[in-house]
Design an enzyme around this catalytic site. Structure first.
Site, PDB file in Angstrom:
ATOM      1  CG  HIS A 137      -1.876   1.000   1.434  1.00 11.81           C
ATOM      2  ND1 HIS A 137      -1.594   2.279   1.846  1.00 11.81           N
ATOM      3  CD2 HIS A 137      -3.218   0.967   1.238  1.00 11.81           C
ATOM      4  CE1 HIS A 137      -2.716   2.986   1.901  1.00 11.81           C
ATOM      5  NE2 HIS A 137      -3.722   2.209   1.534  1.00 11.81           N
ATOM      6  CG  ASP A 214       0.744  -2.388   6.136  1.00 12.83           C
ATOM      7  OD1 ASP A 214      -0.234  -2.694   6.833  1.00 12.83           O
ATOM      8  OD2 ASP A 214       0.670  -1.635   5.148  1.00 12.83           O
ATOM      9  CD  GLN A 217      -6.652  -4.590   4.027  1.00  4.48           C
ATOM     10  OE1 GLN A 217      -7.550  -5.326   4.395  1.00  4.48           O
ATOM     11  NE2 GLN A 217      -6.868  -3.348   3.618  1.00  4.48           N
ATOM     12  CE  LYS A 240      -7.098  -0.532   6.293  1.00  5.80           C
ATOM     13  NZ  LYS A 240      -7.921   0.012   5.215  1.00  5.80           N
ATOM     14  CB  CYS A 378      -3.713   3.327  -1.567  1.00  2.00           C
ATOM     15  SG  CYS A 378      -4.920   4.605  -1.292  1.00  2.00           S
TER      16      CYS A 378
HETATM   17  N1  7TS Z   1      -1.614  -0.718   4.678  1.00  2.00           N
HETATM   18  C1  7TS Z   1      -2.498  -1.518   4.072  1.00  2.00           C
HETATM   19  C2  7TS Z   1      -2.091  -2.893   3.661  1.00  2.00           C
HETATM   20  C3  7TS Z   1      -3.800  -1.051   3.847  1.00  2.00           C
HETATM   21  O1  7TS Z   1      -4.678  -1.857   3.261  1.00  2.00           O
HETATM   22  C4  7TS Z   1      -4.159   0.250   4.269  1.00  2.00           C
HETATM   23  C5  7TS Z   1      -5.505   0.831   3.969  1.00  2.00           C
HETATM   24  C6  7TS Z   1      -3.197   1.020   4.923  1.00  2.00           C
HETATM   25  C7  7TS Z   1      -1.927   0.514   5.100  1.00  2.00           C
HETATM   26  C8  7TS Z   1      -3.511   2.368   5.460  1.00  2.00           C
HETATM   27  O2  7TS Z   1      -4.361   2.235   6.574  1.00  2.00           O
HETATM   28  P1  7TS Z   1      -4.975   3.496   7.316  1.00  2.00           P
HETATM   29  O3  7TS Z   1      -5.930   2.910   8.298  1.00  2.00           O
HETATM   30  O4  7TS Z   1      -3.846   4.196   7.968  1.00  2.00           O
HETATM   31  O5  7TS Z   1      -5.617   4.318   6.268  1.00  2.00           O
HETATM   32  N2  7TS Z   1      -6.154   0.232   2.888  1.00  2.00           N
HETATM   33  C9  7TS Z   1      -7.278   0.659   2.286  1.00  2.00           C
HETATM   34  C10 7TS Z   1      -7.886  -0.058   1.238  1.00  2.00           C
HETATM   35  O6  7TS Z   1      -7.491  -1.131   0.797  1.00  2.00           O
HETATM   36  N3  7TS Z   1      -8.961   0.620   0.832  1.00  2.00           N
HETATM   37  O7  7TS Z   1      -9.069   1.739   1.548  1.00  2.00           O
HETATM   38  C11 7TS Z   1      -8.023   1.788   2.446  1.00  2.00           C
END
Ligand code: 7TS
Length: 421
Positions: A137, A214, A217, A240, A378
């Site tokens: 990401h 990370d 997910q 999430k 992203c």
């Molecule tokens: N890393 C991964 C693997 C992600 O899927 C996401 C967000 C992030 C980092 C960032 O997370 P945040 O909570 O700090 O925003 N992924 C997604 C997605 O797949 N669709 O919308 C956000």
């Protein structure tokens, strides 16, 4: 994945998870959109929240709120206890050894930026290398690019193959004494690939690199165990995994966190301030400047309990069955291309349909009440790898059912009829 497996609907209906009972805990899933019952398949972007989480937030504000770690009064004690109890739950959630290894952050993005900024600035030298995989990401690419520019180090990409798996031989070739940091996703958001973190961590440690995971997910689907993974840092987002927005955790090994400079300065993170200099608080408070997100940390703790109550085995097997069913349904159509065919895969069905732009798919299925995400997710390097501008993505949670997937495929039929006759 055995995509040819014939799915026994009755077996799924009687499996450990009863999505109908679980859905009752999620009022938002009864919403009607465009006159249809909502089918929510955008869980990788953000999942919905059970009553246990929203009620914990209400309770906190109704009877516990004040600022933490400061007051001499009863409410401040309650808030501090609630906040530090949430830290204990977060510690258990990732199986860290000490609560001081758990820092509350806004989410995965902030967790990664904290490590890049604080650990990276402190440790990276010109010529050092940071390895990130092709399936990351943007949150696990851009912070490293920023710090590389500031320190004279460089970011190198570990390539993946067309099934969406990191090419391990290439990874081993890239690892050498200049590798300072390996930053990899546990589960890829655009493909669903589950990466062999433990094995990759061991190889990184062989050359003296630290590993940043990370787990954004992974947290909604897999039991996370930082000691088993042997990673040095791991970060995830509450929103999430059925928790509130604006809260996440960063795990860091104690000796690394102790040696790192603060990320931000302000209240809460100091022991003593004078104009000749300041002394910082011990970890984890050293990394929590300012009034923290107390309420949402409490909600995070409730989300962890919600997942424990269902059980990770039950979650994994339910979602795996949904994914297999989805792949099986996709086989009915020669015009569907699936992105991400790794044998170890979790929660994500990413695809395109010949002759229909992903954004059109998203809009048409939305009119049928089915929420999915379309776009680059992203993860532009992943789109580049597959030579597409965008994909459509359905992503699963414990409350999804076989009927939800049938509704998705019915909606896709409508899209086909409209665009391809
Ligand atoms: N890393 C991964 C693997 C992600 O899927 C996401 C967000 C992030 C980092 C960032 O997370 P945040 O909570 O700090 O925003 N992924 C997604 C997605 O797949 N669709 O919308 C956000």
């Amino acid at each position: 994945m055995q995509s040819a497996l014939t799915i026994d609907r009755e077996r799924i209906a009687t499996a450990a998870i009863d999505p109908t009972a679980i859905r009752e805990q999620f009022p938002i899933l009864s919403e009607i959109v465009y006159g249809k019952n909502l089918v929510y398949l955008d869980n990788a972007a953000s999942s919905q929240k059970p009553l246990a989480v929203t009620q914990a937030l209400d309770k906190y504000y109704a009877s516990q709120h004040a600022n933490v770690h400061r007051g001499v009064h009863a409410l401040s004690d309650r808030a501090t206890e609630a906040y530090e109890n949430a830290r204990k739950l977060a510690c258990q959630f990732v199986n860290a050894e000490h609560v001081r290894e758990i820092i509350f952050v806004r989410g995965t993005t902030e967790g990664l930026n904290l490590v890049a900024s604080s650990y990276g600035r402190h440790r990276l030298k010109p010529g050092d290398e940071i390895l990130v995989s092709e399936m990351e990401h943007h949150s696990n690419i851009v912070p490293w690019q920023i710090i590389a520019e500031q320190t004279g180090s460089r970011v190198r990409m570990i390539p993946m193959d067309d099934s969406g798996q990191i090419i391990q031989e290439e990874y081993l070739e890239l690892l050498h004494e200049k590798t300072a940091i390996v930053a990899i996703t546990y589960v890829a958001n655009s493909l669903g690939t589950v990466n062999p973190i433990k094995q990759m961590t061991q190889r990184a440690h062989d050359v003296g690199a630290v590993v940043v995971v990370d787990a954004a997910q992974a947290a909604p689907h897999l039991e996370i165990d930082v000691r088993e993974l042997e990673c040095d840092f791991l970060t995830l987002s509450g929103h999430k995994m059925y928790g509130p927005t604006g809260i996440g955790i960063l795990y860091g090994r104690e000796e690394l966190l102790d040696a790192m400079p603060p990320y931000q300065g302000g209240g809460e993170m100091i022991k003593r301030v004078t104009f000749s200099g300041s002394e910082y608080a011990e970890i984890p408070h050293k990394f929590e400047a300012g009034t923290p997100n107390i309420a949402d940390s409490v909600g995070f703790g409730e989300a962890a309990k919600f997942m424990w109550n269902i059980g990770f085995d039950a979650i994994a097997s339910h979602e795996h069955q949904l994914l297999e069913y989805c792949h099986e349904r996709a086989e009915e159509f020669s015009d569907i291309r699936i992105f991400g065919m790794a044998p170890q895969k979790s929660g994500v069905f990413a695809f395109e349909i010949d002759g229909i732009h992903a954004h059109d798919i998203g809009t048409i299925v939305d009119r049928e009440g089915v929420a999915i995400r379309v776009g680059h997710h992203c993860a532009m390097p992943v789109m580049r790898h597959f030579n597409v501008a965008a994909t459509a993505r359905a992503s699963f949670a414990v409350y999804n059912s076989i009927e939800d997937i049938d509704r998705l495929f019915d909606a896709l039929d409508n899209a086909r009829e409209l665009f391809n006759g």
